[in-house]
Design a protein around this motif. Structure first.
Motif: not given
Length: 215
Positions: A50-54, A110-111, A157-161, A191-199
């Motif tokens: 729910s925190r990912v607001h595309v 934080a997935c 390791r979790v962030r890498q995953l 395209h591949g993207l990764w979102n840092d929710i907090g920052h």
């Protein structure tokens, strides 16, 4: 279906507020969308989180993105047969019918799904190993990436995953003939993207360096 209940009051109030303001101020646009059909230029495969607001991240309006959400923003490899392939069906529709020009896989920090996969593969979530676990069997898609993780602390390791969930989905997309044909012809870009929710950060996958870079 006698088990269905009325909406909670707070959602009813929010709907009426939207109808009286946003909708009324843009009624012509909504009518155009309804009558003219959808013509999105991009499809986004993102997490259910729910925190990912595309649409907010890209400032998008209705009609701009064809969005499919699932646990950990995963795309399974192409399979023949079977009955229920929601993600695969969404990809097929976007590419062959809507003819989107861009297909974006959006991962995030934080997935919970990725954390579950990490715990499962580490032997700390036996409930996800059960054949009856829908989440566990879905996260099997990411399991090969766990075996390739470098040594280090669990958080890194979790962030890498999390980022690997994006990469493996991009790789799996290319197992679908209609996706591969569209990419090879130049009609479709992945395209591949990764979102840092907090920052509020957004990183893009660079195929040449095989790493993510901040935008």
């Amino acid at each position: 279906m006698h088990l269905a209940r009325p909406l909670p009051d707070y959602l009813v109030r929010r709907y009426h507020g939207w109808k009286a303001t946003t909708y009324e101020q843009n009624k012509g646009w909504y009518m155009q969308l309804a009558e003219g059909g959808q013509h999105p230029r991009a499809m986004v495969v993102s997490c259910c989180d729910s925190r990912v607001h595309v649409t907010s991240i890209f400032g998008a309006d209705q009609g701009e993105f064809f969005i499919h959400r699932n646990i950990a923003n995963l795309v399974p490899p192409q399979e023949s047969g079977g009955k229920h392939h929601g993600t695969s069906a969404a990809v097929e529709y976007a590419v062959t019918e809507l003819k989107v020009s861009h297909l974006i896989v959006l991962g995030h920090s934080a997935c919970g799904g990725v954390q579950g996969c990490y715990d499962m593969c580490s032997g700390n979530a036996p409930e996800l190993e059960a054949k009856t676990s829908y989440v566990g069997r879905w996260m099997d898609i990411l399991r090969p990436s766990f075996d390739k993780l470098p040594e280090g602390d669990d958080a890194a390791r979790v962030r890498q995953l999390e980022k690997d969930s994006v990469v493996i989905s991009l790789e799996n997309l290319m197992t679908f003939p209609h996706v591969k044909d569209a990419v090879d012809s130049g009609r479709l870009s992945l395209h591949g993207l990764w979102n840092d929710i907090g920052h509020g950060g957004l990183e893009v996958y660079d195929a040449e360096t095989e790493d993510f870079k901040s935008l």
